[in-house]
Design a protein around this motif. Structure first.
Motif, PDB file in Angstrom:
ATOM      1  N   LEU A  60       0.899  -1.304  -0.060  1.00 58.81           N
ATOM      2  CA  LEU A  60       0.130   0.050   0.011  1.00 58.81           C
ATOM      3  C   LEU A  60       0.945   1.370   0.036  1.00 58.81           C
ATOM      4  CD1 LEU A  60      -3.014  -0.897   2.584  1.00 58.81           C
ATOM      5  CD2 LEU A  60      -3.043  -0.760  -0.086  1.00 58.81           C
ATOM      6  N   SER A  61       1.849   1.165   0.715  1.00 58.26           N
ATOM      7  CA  SER A  61       2.887   2.372   0.796  1.00 58.26           C
ATOM      8  C   SER A  61       3.263   2.374  -0.552  1.00 58.26           C
ATOM      9  CB  SER A  61       3.952   2.115   1.892  1.00 58.26           C
ATOM     10  OG  SER A  61       3.365   2.084   3.086  1.00 58.26           O
ATOM     11  N   THR A  62       3.852   1.576  -1.247  1.00 54.72           N
ATOM     12  CA  THR A  62       4.433   1.796  -2.631  1.00 54.72           C
ATOM     13  C   THR A  62       3.269   2.203  -3.743  1.00 54.72           C
ATOM     14  OG1 THR A  62       5.857  -0.323  -2.225  1.00 54.72           O
ATOM     15  CG2 THR A  62       5.370   0.313  -4.455  1.00 54.72           C
ATOM     16  N   LEU A  63       2.132   1.713  -3.368  1.00 55.58           N
ATOM     17  CA  LEU A  63       0.956   2.161  -4.229  1.00 55.58           C
ATOM     18  C   LEU A  63       0.749   3.656  -4.103  1.00 55.58           C
ATOM     19  CD1 LEU A  63      -1.259   1.508  -6.277  1.00 55.58           C
ATOM     20  CD2 LEU A  63      -2.610   0.799  -4.465  1.00 55.58           C
ATOM     21  N   ASN A  64       0.932   3.957  -2.863  1.00 61.23           N
ATOM     22  CA  ASN A  64       0.596   5.318  -2.660  1.00 61.23           C
ATOM     23  C   ASN A  64       1.728   6.436  -2.949  1.00 61.23           C
ATOM     24  OD1 ASN A  64      -0.558   7.836  -1.216  1.00 61.23           O
ATOM     25  ND2 ASN A  64       0.679   7.328   0.726  1.00 61.23           N
ATOM     26  N   GLN A  65       2.769   5.755  -3.307  1.00 59.89           N
ATOM     27  CA  GLN A  65       4.014   6.559  -4.147  1.00 59.89           C
ATOM     28  C   GLN A  65       3.510   6.678  -5.429  1.00 59.89           C
ATOM     29  OE1 GLN A  65       7.846   4.782  -3.305  1.00 59.89           O
ATOM     30  NE2 GLN A  65       7.476   5.071  -1.280  1.00 59.89           N
ATOM     31  N   LEU A  66       3.400   5.587  -6.066  1.00 60.75           N
ATOM     32  CA  LEU A  66       3.098   5.709  -7.469  1.00 60.75           C
ATOM     33  C   LEU A  66       1.913   6.523  -8.062  1.00 60.75           C
ATOM     34  CD1 LEU A  66       3.287   1.768  -8.308  1.00 60.75           C
ATOM     35  CD2 LEU A  66       5.003   3.394  -8.850  1.00 60.75           C
ATOM     36  N   LEU A  67       0.906   6.678  -6.822  1.00 62.53           N
ATOM     37  CA  LEU A  67      -0.331   7.359  -7.206  1.00 62.53           C
ATOM     38  C   LEU A  67      -0.036   9.236  -6.810  1.00 62.53           C
ATOM     39  CD1 LEU A  67      -2.958   5.673  -5.433  1.00 62.53           C
ATOM     40  CD2 LEU A  67      -2.810   5.788  -7.903  1.00 62.53           C
ATOM     41  N   ALA A  68       1.207   9.402  -6.362  1.00 63.71           N
ATOM     42  CA  ALA A  68       1.552  10.793  -6.297  1.00 63.71           C
ATOM     43  C   ALA A  68       1.983  11.145  -7.551  1.00 63.71           C
ATOM     44  CB  ALA A  68       3.089  10.640  -5.318  1.00 63.71           C
ATOM     45  N   HIS A  69       1.977  10.577  -8.751  1.00 63.40           N
ATOM     46  CA  HIS A  69       2.262  11.196 -10.096  1.00 63.40           C
ATOM     47  C   HIS A  69       0.955  12.118 -10.232  1.00 63.40           C
ATOM     48  CE1 HIS A  69       5.945   9.501 -11.169  1.00 63.40           C
ATOM     49  NE2 HIS A  69       5.577   8.052 -10.556  1.00 63.40           N
ATOM     50  N   PHE A  70      -0.047  11.802  -9.578  1.00 60.34           N
ATOM     51  CA  PHE A  70      -1.169  12.642  -9.836  1.00 60.34           C
ATOM     52  C   PHE A  70      -1.206  14.101  -9.339  1.00 60.34           C
ATOM     53  CE2 PHE A  70      -2.804   8.393 -10.814  1.00 60.34           C
ATOM     54  CZ  PHE A  70      -3.651   8.688 -12.122  1.00 60.34           C
ATOM     55  N   ARG A  71      -0.279  14.342  -8.427  1.00 62.68           N
ATOM     56  CA  ARG A  71      -0.173  15.436  -7.721  1.00 62.68           C
ATOM     57  C   ARG A  71       0.441  16.681  -8.327  1.00 62.68           C
ATOM     58  NH1 ARG A  71       2.679  14.723  -1.781  1.00 62.68           N
ATOM     59  NH2 ARG A  71       2.872  17.052  -2.151  1.00 62.68           N
ATOM     60  N   THR A  72      -0.018  17.926  -8.457  1.00 62.31           N
ATOM     61  CA  THR A  72       0.193  18.916  -9.287  1.00 62.31           C
ATOM     62  C   THR A  72       1.127  20.095  -8.326  1.00 62.31           C
ATOM     63  OG1 THR A  72      -1.989  20.174  -8.642  1.00 62.31           O
ATOM     64  CG2 THR A  72      -1.534  18.867 -10.756  1.00 62.31           C
ATOM     65  N   ASP A  73       1.569  19.826  -7.180  1.00 58.81           N
ATOM     66  CA  ASP A  73       2.039  20.798  -6.185  1.00 58.81           C
ATOM     67  C   ASP A  73       3.697  20.258  -5.813  1.00 58.81           C
ATOM     68  OD1 ASP A  73       1.151  18.338  -4.706  1.00 58.81           O
ATOM     69  OD2 ASP A  73       0.604  19.632  -2.790  1.00 58.81           O
ATOM     70  N   LEU A  74       4.133  19.375  -6.558  1.00 56.74           N
ATOM     71  CA  LEU A  74       5.585  18.997  -6.228  1.00 56.74           C
ATOM     72  C   LEU A  74       6.443  19.849  -6.876  1.00 56.74           C
ATOM     73  CD1 LEU A  74       4.950  14.963  -7.254  1.00 56.74           C
ATOM     74  CD2 LEU A  74       4.578  16.204  -5.184  1.00 56.74           C
ATOM     75  N   THR A  75       7.629  20.025  -5.913  1.00 56.06           N
ATOM     76  CA  THR A  75       8.810  20.612  -6.504  1.00 56.06           C
ATOM     77  C   THR A  75       9.478  19.679  -7.330  1.00 56.06           C
ATOM     78  OG1 THR A  75      10.045  19.878  -4.649  1.00 56.06           O
ATOM     79  CG2 THR A  75       8.791  21.947  -4.191  1.00 56.06           C
ATOM     80  N   LEU A  76      10.605  20.484  -7.823  1.00 58.84           N
ATOM     81  CA  LEU A  76      11.581  19.602  -8.798  1.00 58.84           C
ATOM     82  C   LEU A  76      12.424  18.500  -8.174  1.00 58.84           C
ATOM     83  CD1 LEU A  76      12.987  19.531 -11.671  1.00 58.84           C
ATOM     84  CD2 LEU A  76      14.830  21.127 -10.977  1.00 58.84           C
ATOM     85  N   LYS A  77      12.659  18.796  -6.923  1.00 58.03           N
ATOM     86  CA  LYS A  77      13.293  17.591  -6.256  1.00 58.03           C
ATOM     87  C   LYS A  77      12.527  16.666  -5.909  1.00 58.03           C
ATOM     88  CE  LYS A  77      15.936  16.871  -1.922  1.00 58.03           C
ATOM     89  NZ  LYS A  77      15.160  15.714  -1.526  1.00 58.03           N
ATOM     90  N   GLU A  78      11.285  16.950  -5.464  1.00 62.35           N
ATOM     91  CA  GLU A  78      10.053  15.619  -5.071  1.00 62.35           C
ATOM     92  C   GLU A  78       9.900  15.207  -6.513  1.00 62.35           C
ATOM     93  OE1 GLU A  78       7.800  17.659  -1.512  1.00 62.35           O
ATOM     94  OE2 GLU A  78       7.145  18.283  -3.384  1.00 62.35           O
ATOM     95  N   LYS A  79       9.929  15.824  -7.668  1.00 59.67           N
ATOM     96  CA  LYS A  79       9.492  14.898  -8.847  1.00 59.67           C
ATOM     97  C   LYS A  79      10.585  14.006  -9.139  1.00 59.67           C
ATOM     98  CE  LYS A  79       6.630  18.750 -11.131  1.00 59.67           C
ATOM     99  NZ  LYS A  79       6.657  19.451 -12.107  1.00 59.67           N
ATOM    100  N   GLN A  84      12.605   8.159  -8.946  1.00 60.50           N
ATOM    101  CA  GLN A  84      13.260   7.360  -8.619  1.00 60.50           C
ATOM    102  C   GLN A  84      12.773   6.395  -7.803  1.00 60.50           C
ATOM    103  OE1 GLN A  84      17.019   9.039  -6.787  1.00 60.50           O
ATOM    104  NE2 GLN A  84      17.347   7.231  -5.448  1.00 60.50           N
ATOM    105  N   PHE A  85      11.718   6.800  -6.852  1.00 61.24           N
ATOM    106  CA  PHE A  85      11.107   5.562  -5.950  1.00 61.24           C
ATOM    107  C   PHE A  85      10.159   4.971  -6.762  1.00 61.24           C
ATOM    108  CE2 PHE A  85      12.129   8.982  -2.523  1.00 61.24           C
ATOM    109  CZ  PHE A  85      13.279   8.255  -2.078  1.00 61.24           C
ATOM    110  N   SER A  86       9.573   5.488  -7.931  1.00 60.94           N
ATOM    111  CA  SER A  86       8.565   4.794  -8.649  1.00 60.94           C
ATOM    112  C   SER A  86       9.173   3.635  -9.507  1.00 60.94           C
ATOM    113  CB  SER A  86       7.980   5.818  -9.539  1.00 60.94           C
ATOM    114  OG  SER A  86       7.186   6.676  -8.887  1.00 60.94           O
ATOM    115  N   LEU A  87      10.664   3.928  -9.745  1.00 59.03           N
ATOM    116  CA  LEU A  87      11.480   2.840 -10.453  1.00 59.03           C
ATOM    117  C   LEU A  87      11.943   1.721  -9.355  1.00 59.03           C
ATOM    118  CD1 LEU A  87      13.440   4.857 -12.857  1.00 59.03           C
ATOM    119  CD2 LEU A  87      11.569   3.387 -13.692  1.00 59.03           C
ATOM    120  N   ALA A  88      12.410   2.150  -8.281  1.00 58.25           N
ATOM    121  CA  ALA A  88      13.051   1.316  -7.114  1.00 58.25           C
ATOM    122  C   ALA A  88      12.157   0.527  -6.452  1.00 58.25           C
ATOM    123  CB  ALA A  88      13.808   2.016  -6.127  1.00 58.25           C
TER     124      ALA A  88
END
Length: 401
Positions: A60-79, A84-88
């Motif tokens: 569930l935590s990994t799925l929560n990370q993958l769904l974070a791609h739908f966020r629009t308020d991410l900084t460059l570092k967060e993107k 990186q985490f979406s691959l790892a």
């Protein structure tokens, strides 16, 4: 001396592999040990609930990370962190699932790998050397992995203090930066804990994989040692026994040696079929994440802790990939002199050699075929390809950036 110390002293390979399997059991990955352990029905039911909770939490935590791609308020570092985490992390989950699906086959493999030749021919010195090698690899991998996680955690904490944002180590859909309060702080703590848990699982899964490769390599070395000793034994027999007795003993010894070789080949095929997908996932993971780490270092201006975290992250990836490649390459190296050892096993010392000619020719022909471990049946795991994978990663980075 208790049973554990006795096992550690007299059968180090069994002790070490049992320790890894027991650790996997404790973290909810299931039982991979081939010896039956008596457990009550209550214990089994409670363990199932525990395993479902732990693994469900990781998924569930990994799925929560993958769904974070739908966020629009991410900084460059967060993107960059999110990619990186979406691959790892999905790659790690894929390795966990692959290992669990092969649980029954691995039990059979471990029994054959550890117990198969113990009553025929064994060398305690060889076992100790193989275990020391596995421990060195595990310590090096653990050091790089936990150092990367530690400095990433410190960098996340310092960044939160500097920017006035909530502390987080992983980018997720829930919670966002605007969601504050005790409940959301607890969720963020679970995300921090998730990172430590998933890398611990990764270390144990990789440990059981590369330990199998290491023990397999030394199994081929053991077969070579057997044929070396067979020649010495035959030479001594020719001085003290009749020709008939010498031929009978050599024939028995030759058949035993061929069985040792066939057992090693069976273990090699089983290791390849049961763990080969994990090797493939590891190579893909290493190549892709190395590229992402190099892009992050170039594109992001971070603090000293950020640089340290990425340095140890890259070191961890290189160590992990190197452990697999080198351990698998050693199998090819240890199996290569076997045909020569069979040829020099002592048949030429006997007066009547014709009766062994066909058997020896077949044994030599079988041993001349190189033993390779592959990823997805395509990429050969070897010392040379370890460098090739690193070059490919850098070439991909140079083209894309």
């Amino acid at each position: 001396m208790d049973a554990s110390e006795n096992l550690k002293t007299n059968h180090p390979q069994k002790y070490f592999l049992k320790l890894i399997c027991r650790s996997l059991y404790y973290i909810g990955m299931g039982d991979y040990w081939y010896e039956k352990t008596e457990r009550t029905k209550v214990h089994k039911k409670m363990y199932i609930v525990y395993a479902v909770i732990i693994n469900g939490y990781l998924l569930l935590s990994t799925l929560n990370q993958l769904l974070a791609h739908f966020r629009t308020d991410l900084t460059l570092k967060e993107k960059n962190d999110l990619i990186q985490f979406s691959l790892a992390h999905p790659s790690l989950c894929a390795k966990f699932i692959c290992l669990f699906l092969q649980k029954d086959r691995l039990k059979v493999l471990f029994e054959k790998l550890i117990e198969g030749d113990s009553y025929t021919f064994r060398s305690l010195d060889v076992e100790k050397v193989s275990v020391k090698k596995a421990i060195r690899y595990f310590v090096a991998l653990s050091t790089g992995t936990y150092a990367a996680v530690l400095f990433s955690t410190i960098d996340g904490f310092l960044s939160s203090k500097r920017d006035g944002t909530p502390f987080q180590t992983e980018v997720s859909l829930i919670p966002t930066g605007s969601q504050l309060g005790p409940f959301w702080s607890f969720i963020r703590c679970l995300h921090v804990l998730h990172w430590w848990c998933i890398v611990t699982n990764m270390l144990l899964v990789d440990a059981i994989s590369f330990t199998s490769l290491i023990f397999l390599g030394y199994k081929f070395r053991l077969a070579c040692m057997y044929f070396e000793q067979l020649r010495v034994k035959t030479k001594d027999n020719c001085k003290s026994k009749s020709d008939k007795d010498c031929m009978e003993e050599y024939e028995k010894g030759l058949i035993t040696g061929i069985k040792l070789h066939q057992d090693a080949l069976w273990c090699a095929r089983t290791v390849q079929s049961s763990l080969g997908i994990i090797y493939g996932v590891q190579i893909i993971e290493t190549t892709s994440i190395l590229v992402m780490c190099m892009i992050k270092l170039v594109a992001t201006r971070g603090s000293f802790t950020f640089l340290l975290a990425n340095f140890f992250y890259i070191a961890c990836l290189l160590t992990l990939n190197g452990v697999y490649m080198i351990a698998a390459g050693d199998i090819t190296f240890e199996a290569s002199p076997l045909s020569t050892e069979i040829f020099h096993s002592g048949w030429d010392l006997l007066k009547s050699r014709r009766r062994f000619r066909t058997l020896i020719v077949l044994a030599i022909a079988c041993s001349q075929k190189p033993v390779y471990m592959t990823a997805f049946g395509v990429i050969t795991l070897s010392h040379e390809n370890f460098i090739s994978v690193l070059r490919s990663s850098y070439s991909f980075f140079a083209v894309t950036y």
